[in-house]
Design a protein around this motif. Structure first.
Motif, mmCIF file in Angstrom:
data_model
loop_
_atom_site.group_PDB
_atom_site.id
_atom_site.type_symbol
_atom_site.label_atom_id
_atom_site.label_comp_id
_atom_site.label_asym_id
_atom_site.label_seq_id
_atom_site.Cartn_x
_atom_site.Cartn_y
_atom_site.Cartn_z
ATOM 1 N N ASP A 1 110.373 29.274 34.949
ATOM 2 C CA ASP A 1 110.974 30.440 34.290
ATOM 3 C C ASP A 1 110.225 30.797 33.010
ATOM 4 O O ASP A 1 110.827 30.985 31.956
ATOM 5 N N THR A 2 108.935 30.855 33.080
ATOM 6 C CA THR A 2 108.005 31.197 31.991
ATOM 7 C C THR A 2 108.014 30.203 30.819
ATOM 8 O O THR A 2 107.397 30.460 29.799
ATOM 9 N N LYS A 3 108.697 29.087 30.951
ATOM 10 C CA LYS A 3 108.691 28.057 29.900
ATOM 11 C C LYS A 3 107.855 26.876 30.373
ATOM 12 O O LYS A 3 107.990 26.422 31.511
ATOM 13 N N THR A 4 107.007 26.370 29.502
ATOM 14 C CA THR A 4 106.184 25.215 29.834
ATOM 15 C C THR A 4 107.042 23.963 29.804
ATOM 16 O O THR A 4 107.786 23.726 28.858
ATOM 17 N N ARG A 5 106.933 23.171 30.864
ATOM 18 C CA ARG A 5 107.687 21.923 30.975
ATOM 19 C C ARG A 5 106.732 20.776 31.265
ATOM 20 O O ARG A 5 105.643 20.984 31.798
ATOM 21 N N TYR A 6 107.174 19.578 30.936
ATOM 22 C CA TYR A 6 106.379 18.381 31.151
ATOM 23 C C TYR A 6 107.222 17.329 31.866
ATOM 24 O O TYR A 6 108.389 17.145 31.543
ATOM 25 N N ASP A 7 106.616 16.655 32.820
ATOM 26 C CA ASP A 7 107.251 15.529 33.494
ATOM 27 C C ASP A 7 106.337 14.320 33.335
ATOM 28 O O ASP A 7 105.114 14.447 33.376
ATOM 29 N N LEU A 8 106.943 13.173 33.196
ATOM 30 C CA LEU A 8 106.212 11.909 33.190
ATOM 31 C C LEU A 8 106.372 11.324 34.588
ATOM 32 O O LEU A 8 107.488 11.064 35.041
ATOM 33 N N VAL A 9 105.247 11.194 35.280
ATOM 34 C CA VAL A 9 105.256 10.877 36.704
ATOM 35 C C VAL A 9 104.387 9.658 36.980
ATOM 36 O O VAL A 9 103.348 9.476 36.349
ATOM 37 N N MET A 10 104.813 8.850 37.942
ATOM 38 C CA MET A 10 104.014 7.700 38.365
ATOM 39 C C MET A 10 103.613 7.894 39.823
ATOM 40 O O MET A 10 104.458 8.218 40.662
ATOM 41 N N SER A 11 102.327 7.716 40.087
ATOM 42 C CA SER A 11 101.820 7.838 41.442
ATOM 43 C C SER A 11 100.555 7.007 41.560
ATOM 44 O O SER A 11 99.766 6.930 40.628
ATOM 45 N N SER A 12 100.374 6.379 42.723
ATOM 46 C CA SER A 12 99.169 5.569 42.900
ATOM 47 C C SER A 12 97.956 6.429 43.259
ATOM 48 O O SER A 12 96.821 6.019 43.051
ATOM 49 N N LYS A 13 98.204 7.629 43.781
ATOM 50 C CA LYS A 13 97.117 8.541 44.147
ATOM 51 C C LYS A 13 97.352 9.911 43.515
ATOM 52 O O LYS A 13 98.437 10.469 43.611
ATOM 53 N N ALA A 14 96.323 10.451 42.916
ATOM 54 C CA ALA A 14 96.418 11.766 42.280
ATOM 55 C C ALA A 14 96.699 12.857 43.310
ATOM 56 O O ALA A 14 97.404 13.825 43.018
ATOM 57 N N VAL A 15 96.193 12.699 44.513
ATOM 58 C CA VAL A 15 96.402 13.716 45.541
ATOM 59 C C VAL A 15 97.881 13.837 45.918
ATOM 60 O O VAL A 15 98.372 14.943 46.186
ATOM 61 N N ASP A 16 98.622 12.733 45.909
ATOM 62 C CA ASP A 16 100.053 12.788 46.205
ATOM 63 C C ASP A 16 100.804 13.558 45.124
ATOM 64 O O ASP A 16 101.707 14.347 45.401
ATOM 65 N N MET A 17 100.410 13.318 43.882
ATOM 66 C CA MET A 17 101.026 14.009 42.754
ATOM 67 C C MET A 17 100.706 15.514 42.819
ATOM 68 O O MET A 17 101.585 16.346 42.629
ATOM 69 N N PHE A 18 99.467 15.838 43.103
ATOM 70 C CA PHE A 18 99.074 17.238 43.227
ATOM 71 C C PHE A 18 99.868 17.929 44.338
ATOM 72 O O PHE A 18 100.398 19.021 44.147
ATOM 73 N N ASP A 19 99.941 17.286 45.493
ATOM 74 C CA ASP A 19 100.676 17.877 46.620
ATOM 75 C C ASP A 19 102.122 18.150 46.255
ATOM 76 O O ASP A 19 102.656 19.221 46.562
ATOM 77 N N HIS A 20 102.767 17.201 45.599
ATOM 78 C CA HIS A 20 104.172 17.352 45.218
ATOM 79 C C HIS A 20 104.368 18.545 44.283
ATOM 80 O O HIS A 20 105.228 19.390 44.524
ATOM 81 N N TYR A 21 103.568 18.626 43.232
ATOM 82 C CA TYR A 21 103.761 19.703 42.252
ATOM 83 C C TYR A 21 103.240 21.045 42.749
ATOM 84 O O TYR A 21 103.835 22.081 42.465
ATOM 85 N N TYR A 22 102.164 21.053 43.491
ATOM 86 C CA TYR A 22 101.665 22.324 44.016
ATOM 87 C C TYR A 22 102.639 22.899 45.042
ATOM 88 O O TYR A 22 102.885 24.106 45.068
#
Length: 91
Positions: free
Chosen positions: A34-55
């Motif tokens: 909603d046009t506001k910048t947000r931050y999450d602290l996330v743990m993942s063993s692979k960057a590609v899994d994190m990218f897939d989730h957020y994308y």
């Protein structure tokens, strides 16, 4: 949420990523909601899994991530001592 991605803190302060007691696989993810910048602290063993989730969830509003200052081995982070069950005391 994917089983490959664990969200440690949702909508947190970016300064939370400076905690050295975090696992070294923790990342600070930046995105817009909603046009506001947000931050999450996330743990993942692979960057590609994190990218897939957020994308998949934010597409155009996904900005990126950076590694936290965590120094702890993920296998040792937040480990719990298990009590042995079923052992009887000797008399």
């Amino acid at each position: 949420m994917s089983d490959k991605v664990t969200i440690l803190k949702e909508n947190c302060d970016p300064k939370d990523a400076q905690d050295k007691s975090l696992p070294y696989t923790a990342y600070l993810v930046e995105y817009k909601l909603d046009t506001k910048t947000r931050y999450d602290l996330v743990m993942s063993s692979k960057a590609v899994d994190m990218f897939d989730h957020y994308y998949d969830n934010y597409r155009k509003d996904f900005i990126g991530w950076k590694q936290s200052e965590g120094r702890i081995n993920p296998n040792l982070w937040n480990s719990k001592q298990k009590d042995p069950k079923g052992k009887k005391k000797k008399k």
